[in-house]
Write an enzyme that holds these catalytic residues in place. Structure first.
Site, PDB file in Angstrom:
ATOM      1  N   GLU A  59       0.866  -1.241  -0.068  1.00 13.16           N
ATOM      2  CA  GLU A  59      -0.010  -0.119   0.090  1.00 13.16           C
ATOM      3  C   GLU A  59       0.633   1.115   0.097  1.00 13.16           C
ATOM      4  O   GLU A  59       0.552   2.264  -0.681  1.00 13.16           O
ATOM      5  CB  GLU A  59      -0.945   0.053   1.287  1.00 13.16           C
ATOM      6  CG  GLU A  59      -2.252  -1.006   0.944  1.00 13.16           C
ATOM      7  CD  GLU A  59      -1.929  -2.420   1.228  1.00 13.16           C
ATOM      8  OE1 GLU A  59      -0.723  -2.632   1.596  1.00 13.16           O
ATOM      9  OE2 GLU A  59      -2.871  -3.224   1.141  1.00 13.16           O
ATOM     10  N   HIS A  78     -10.022  -5.244  11.053  1.00 12.25           N
ATOM     11  CA  HIS A  78     -10.665  -5.348   9.700  1.00 12.25           C
ATOM     12  C   HIS A  78     -12.117  -4.367   9.710  1.00 12.25           C
ATOM     13  O   HIS A  78     -13.031  -4.691   8.926  1.00 12.25           O
ATOM     14  CB  HIS A  78     -10.984  -6.920   9.214  1.00 12.25           C
ATOM     15  CG  HIS A  78      -9.637  -7.261   8.422  1.00 12.25           C
ATOM     16  ND1 HIS A  78      -8.777  -7.701   8.907  1.00 12.25           N
ATOM     17  CD2 HIS A  78      -9.659  -7.455   7.119  1.00 12.25           C
ATOM     18  CE1 HIS A  78      -7.846  -7.978   7.973  1.00 12.25           C
ATOM     19  NE2 HIS A  78      -8.402  -7.924   6.875  1.00 12.25           N
TER      20      HIS A  78
HETATM   21  C1  LIG Z   1      -1.714  -4.683   4.425  1.00 14.69           C
HETATM   22  C2  LIG Z   1      -2.991  -5.401   3.830  1.00 14.69           C
HETATM   23  N1  LIG Z   1      -3.206  -5.292   2.577  1.00 14.69           N
HETATM   24  C3  LIG Z   1      -4.179  -6.188   2.056  1.00 14.69           C
HETATM   25  C4  LIG Z   1      -4.848  -7.101   2.846  1.00 14.69           C
HETATM   26  C5  LIG Z   1      -5.913  -7.877   2.274  1.00 14.69           C
HETATM   27  N2  LIG Z   1      -5.403  -9.421   2.138  1.00 14.69           N
HETATM   28  C6  LIG Z   1      -5.525 -10.196   3.113  1.00 14.69           C
HETATM   29  S1  LIG Z   1      -4.961 -11.723   2.595  1.00 14.69           S
HETATM   30  C7  LIG Z   1      -4.259 -11.130   1.290  1.00 14.69           C
HETATM   31  C8  LIG Z   1      -3.441 -11.988   0.502  1.00 14.69           C
HETATM   32  C9  LIG Z   1      -2.404 -12.377   1.152  1.00 14.69           C
HETATM   33  O1  LIG Z   1      -1.699 -13.478   0.386  1.00 14.69           O
HETATM   34  P1  LIG Z   1      -0.266 -14.224   0.838  1.00 14.69           P
HETATM   35  O2  LIG Z   1       0.732 -13.139   1.698  1.00 14.69           O
HETATM   36  O3  LIG Z   1       0.253 -14.999  -0.260  1.00 14.69           O
HETATM   37  O4  LIG Z   1      -0.975 -14.955   1.901  1.00 14.69           O
HETATM   38  P2  LIG Z   1      -1.885 -16.267   1.701  1.00 14.69           P
HETATM   39  O5  LIG Z   1      -3.322 -15.634   1.879  1.00 14.69           O
HETATM   40  O6  LIG Z   1      -1.757 -16.709   0.424  1.00 14.69           O
HETATM   41  O7  LIG Z   1      -1.824 -17.202   2.835  1.00 14.69           O
HETATM   42  C10 LIG Z   1      -4.630  -9.634   1.114  1.00 14.69           C
HETATM   43  C11 LIG Z   1      -4.279  -8.951  -0.052  1.00 14.69           C
HETATM   44  C12 LIG Z   1      -4.432  -7.346   4.292  1.00 14.69           C
HETATM   45  N3  LIG Z   1      -4.911  -8.093   4.952  1.00 14.69           N
HETATM   46  N4  LIG Z   1      -3.468  -6.454   4.728  1.00 14.69           N
END
Ligand SMILES: Cc1ncc(C[n+]2csc(CCOP(=O)(O)OP(=O)(O)O)c2C)c(N)n1
Ligand SMILES: Cc1ncc(C[n+]2csc(CCOP(=O)(O)OP(=O)(O)O)c2C)c(N)n1
Ligand SMILES: [Mg+2]
Ligand SMILES: [Mg+2]
Lengths: 317, 342, 317, 342
Positions: free
Chosen positions: D63, D132
């Site tokens: 972000e 959240h």
């Molecule tokens: C700073 C932030 N940006 C966006 C989100 C929304 N979000 C939650 S999980 C996710 C994807 C994360 O992917 P990854 O790190 O590969 O973990 P996975 O869910 O695949 O275990 C996003 C974009 C968040 N929680 N925090």
């Protein structure tokens, strides 16, 4: 060797040096306020790099950006008046030493949160690519910036999206009072570039021609191939972090060693060795520069402060 | 009782940290330049020599990183003091404070305590321009789970910092760069000032001035001027913004029937607005005039000193506001500038 | 091969799988609310890694942490009741699926801002080193986390201060709907570790023994030598990002290919091949696990929601 | 005039973006999952197909990075729309918004304009727990240099988003996850709602309810209940928090003599406090009772649905507060819970 080029670089570096000497003096007289971060000793980096770019390429820098502003605009009056907090300053007296802007010359600051401008520079480059314009963005920052999250995210996006930006790390060995080896877990900042991935080059930041050559090459590639490149320029600041810092954290010996590499002296020697100009001729050039700085100081002194009732202007467009 | 000594604000803070660190080995100080450089503002001068690199820890420039390290260390029982060189830089770590520190205890149903102090100077100094002059207490005070403390005197600085270090919650402790050299009596021996208790720094019957940190001094100066006009202002120093000592404010307003809040920082949804909302609701029947506030003008901070002086609350603006609240003038309520402040 | 070990790992992985199947069912019945991120397909990573650590080593994880909680605590009741928002949940119903905590078992969450917990994990490791305790911290995060500033800063500090933390990247190929290749500018996340610098290893995240072996080695080194190590476990999530995500962004073919590597099936095969247990015996084990999950569901259903007038508790200590 | 059509809130937002992007090629949309995934909440559904990868740009999770990219691009003339998947995640980019976007124009003496919209859903949805569920508008509205917009209906969503995109300032545009499916009439053809203008969503003579975004609907529901008791509440929808339409609020209070602000989010130094300060000062003589507010309880958001319902403002709480403000009950002013909210 191109005599005009060398003399031009010399003139620019001398302008930076004289400008900052005058600014420091004005600060001690209470005419300049706030933080004043001098670039003395590092001039070869900004001057070499910016001379290598087109005037339409963008420059984004930190709070230690007098030299970048001068190298880009040549406008000592606007910068000095800004330091004096005058309406005639390049940021209308609202910015001060840390926030020198000149939209017309594509001098995009002057940013004072460490690392915060790195993604911004990537965004400027993003715009160039978006519009299919061939401008490159030069992004300057210090060695101490390498651990910041914003640095990482800016480089990651530039690497991913192949943005035409040349990241120039001004490694002056210190972040405030902290020597780099105490905060960086790798030998060179440039190592970090590999993770984005980005080609990198380490240059002698006290050799204006070496900086210029490397940046010229980088700018050309960035322009042609639309990609980011990382340059680490090893240099040293001769003064404290800001004029308020006596810099007691480093040895006289260390300072002396680096001052032997004074980038302006080195360039002067080269110019003389090449027979391009004599010591006297360089002295005359220096006098010209001093006069320009003196004129800037007088301009700054005589022009008025911003009108108090304009304080609410420019919050919103 | 031993005699009080005169200390600077900076020395008082240092004394608090040193005494607490002597007492409890789980306390450490971490931040940029706190060690070898002895602190960007010399608050921690001598502490590296005294406690060593283990407990006085210089960090890279990485506020999210070391704020997070502090939170992690506090989760498992250490008691970190995290110094932000200035609170302006805390914005790059805002997520750590607001999303992690403030919420951990609640999310874990009280399984974890987070005894951590985030401290450093806040507010404007002199001509540091927009990015280095922010009074951010209203942002952090908005957030439940954080405590917010802002002392105005060396004695309070010491006593409140000791209380903050001993507190089992994340505490946002905001000092003032321009007050570090301020001198004042500090009680000798153990001196702890409880969080959440305001202090009447000057009694008065005609109007209540509510302030904290630097603005206490602005209010006191205004009170001095007003005395010359036969107006006795009471100056209530909040000392802690969260939890707020509502009782002290309301008790004072019940006596004076008039209230002016003096706040550095932007007006919109600031702590001064909260105080006015409090007084308007709980003190409605006590009030003889609408509660007012004196704050920064509603603009980013300009560099030029003359503009900066216009932006910051001044004793003159406080005096003028008090006169108006007392019905002595009919001055316009708002400065006649576009970037509005009240 | 140690039969007890293999059967134990199998049991744990089956518990994670059955737990999440039951949770998804309860979600579809409206008994579980909020976000529900399943770990189905990735069980070998959490189970292998946590089995390799001492019970006194710390675990710090993301919002996709049912398996980590179960592998560490074995407490299906506490986790299921938490998902049901009950006072008997491991976070008293205040945390939900994304915030499972168990202080006594050193399960330190359950964090839902991508990357935000990485410096926190470094801080836990900092505390161990500070107190001269020999505990190691395991920090789990996804592939999508590698571009976050907090990730960079956490790794940079761990690298600089040589903190005993094992960073475990659960590379399940996707961050929500985005395949890794569209956001990562290098081949492997592990490449980034070099910048801090940190030794790294890439493992097959579907092979619980391979994960366990790598983490065991890493934990031992971290403990002995006081340093961070980076492990990237390549795996795949069989379900959507959360139960609300139909995961239409990937092909059936791709999913099928990965499901052939189902870590539980692969372990079952190995157990049978080695003659440690028969299919029937594993089936019986699975039934035990199902019963445990069923018990957890019943527990979650019958225990009460938090009292409304406790809502203000635990904001402050 | 063509007939209005019924659109969802989500469709209205999309229509605004699509129309503006058709009009001006310098506008682009950037954020996590906005493209191939068609938006985490499907606001941008179909936009990648329509505009291509050049103008609908999926980002990594970064972000600070992409907010900064937006700022840089806007500095040199593009008009970015930066989507935060939710505003909760904006906290990791708070420095970009507060220190850079809000201040650039001022620091540069007006040399740069920053036509950039940061948008995405804010506030609580259902049981998303503490990290959240945050309504962060009060934080951003505190900061001069930003505008803050929060629509409550599909028509306003479209019209305000178009105005925000055309605005030459950084705009914080906060939607609501739980309102995306809300349907409503949207005028056909060009429909732009100017920023800074409030809207009376329901006229009434007995009390003014000030609200925005989701809380407008809470206020309207409360007003329906109150009607049954013969109390006519006027519902003023601010639509824009900064700049605030003070006149509209004061005009309504001048008619009704009573004011209750309904705000999602924490009470302390929130926008509701600002409104009360405004009404208490400028409307002091108009008021027949102290202005009140109904907000979240002052706690991080708990996961359990029953607790969440207690924390969030409800029509019932609004009704009870109105009754009290009208002197019809003597109910205790504050909910009897430790984590206090008003
Ligand atoms: C700073 C932030 N940006 C966006 C989100 C929304 N979000 C939650 S999980 C996710 C994807 C994360 O992917 P990854 O790190 O590969 O973990 P996975 O869910 O695949 O275990 C996003 C974009 C968040 N929680 N925090
Ligand atoms: C996020 C942030 N943290 C701290 C500071 C205070 N600060 C200003 S300059 C500086 C040192 C920067 O060092 P480096 O990046 O090496 O640049 P140099 O000053 O040497 O040019 C620090 C810590 C800041 N401006 N921003
Ligand atoms: Mg440096
Ligand atoms: Mg992933």
């Amino acid at each position: 060797m191109d005599a005009t080029l060398l003399l031009g670089l010399y003139r620019q570096m001398a302008l930076c040096r004289r400008f900052e000497e005058a600014a420091a003096k004005a600060y001690s007289q209470g005419k300049v306020s706030g933080f004043l971060h001098l670039y003395v000793g590092q001039e070869a980096v900004a001057v070499g790099a910016i001379s290598a770019a087109e005037p339409t390429d963008y420059v984004v820098a930190t709070y230690r950006e007098h030299a970048h502003y001068l190298a880009r605009t040549g406008d000592a009056r606007g910068a000095m008046a800004e330091l004096f907090g005058k309406a005639s300053g390049c940021s209308g007296g609202r910015g001060g030493s840390m926030h020198l802007f000149d939209a017309a010359h594509r001098m995009l600051g002057g940013w004072a949160i460490v690392g915060g401008h790195v993604p911004i520079a990537a965004g400027v480059a993003f715009a160039s690519k978006y519009r299919d314009e061939k401008d490159v963005t030069l992004c300057f920052f210090g060695d101490g910036t390498a651990n910041m999250g914003a640095f990482h995210e800016g480089l990651a996006l530039a690497g991913l999206w192949k943005l035409p930006v040349v990241f120039i790390c001004e490694n002056n060995q210190y972040a405030m009072g902290t020597p780099l080896y105490r905060t960086l877990s790798v030998e060179d900042v440039a190592v970090r570039a590999r993770g984005y991935p980005m080609e990198s080059e380490i240059v002698n930041g006290d050799d204006v021609l070496e900086v210029r050559e490397a940046v010229r090459h980088a700018v050309n590639r960035a322009r042609r191939e639309n990609l980011p490149i990382f340059i680490e320029a090893k240099t040293y600041r001769f003064r404290g972090h800001s004029v308020a810092d006596p810099a007691t954290y480093r040895s006289k010996e260390e300072l002396r060693k680096w001052m032997e590499r004074d980038p302006i002296r080195m360039l002067a020697d080269r110019i003389q060795t090449l027979g391009i100009a004599t010591e006297e001729q360089l002295g005359a050039l220096d006098d010209e520069v001093k006069a320009q700085v003196q004129d800037a100081v007088e301009f700054a002194e005589r022009t008025p402060a911003p009108e108090p009732d304009t304080v609410g202007e420019h919050v919103y467009a | 009782m031993p005699e009080p000594r005169v200390l600077t604000f900076r020395e008082a803070l240092r004394e608090a940290m040193v005494e607490e660190m002597e007492r409890d080995p789980s306390i450490f100080l971490m931040g940029e330049e706190v060690g070898h450089y002895n602190g960007a503002y010399k608050v921690s001068e001598g502490m590296l020599a005294r406690f060593g690199e283990k407990r006085v820890i210089d960090t890279p420039i990485a506020e999210t990183g070391f704020a997070g390290v502090g939170i992690g260390a506090a989760m498992v029982g250490l008691r970190p003091i995290i110094e932000f060189m200035t609170w302006n830089f805390s914005l790059v770590a805002a997520d750590q404070l607001i999303n992690n520190a403030a919420k951990l205890r609640y999310m874990s149903n009280g399984q974890f305590t987070l005894p951590i102090v985030f401290r450093g100077p806040g507010g404007a100094a002199h001509a540091l321009a927009a990015q280095h002059s922010q009074a951010l207490e209203s942002l952090y005070a908005h957030v439940p789970g954080l405590k917010v403390v802002m002392p105005s005197t060396p004695a309070d600085a010491k006593g409140l910092l000791k209380a903050a270090i001993r507190d089992d919650n994340p505490v946002v402790f905001i000092e003032s760069e321009v007050m570090y050299a301020l001198k004042g009596d500090v009680p000798a021996g153990e001196h702890v000032v409880p969080l959440g208790v305001a202090d009447v720094k000057r009694p008065g019957r005609d109007v209540t001035l509510v302030a904290w940190s630097k603005m206490v001094h602005t209010a006191l100066k205004a009170a001095d001027v007003l005395t010359g006009e036969g107006i006795e202002a009471e100056v209530v120093d909040l000392r802690t913004l969260r939890p707020l000592d509502e009782r002290a404010v309301l008790a004072s307003v019940a006596r004076t029937h008039r209230c002016v809040v003096v706040q550095e920082g932007w007006p919109f949804a600031g702590v001064a607005a909260e105080l006015i909302a409090l007084v308007a609701r709980e003190g409605f029947d006590d009030l003889d005039a609408p509660p007012e506030r004196v704050t920064n003008l509603d603009v980013p901070m300009p560099y030029a000193r003359n503009l900066e002086n216009v932006v910051l609350p001044s004793p003159e603006r406080v005096v003028a506001t008090v006169r108006r609240v007392l019905g002595l003038t009919e001055a316009p309520r708002r400065p006649a500038v576009a970037g509005r402040g009240r």
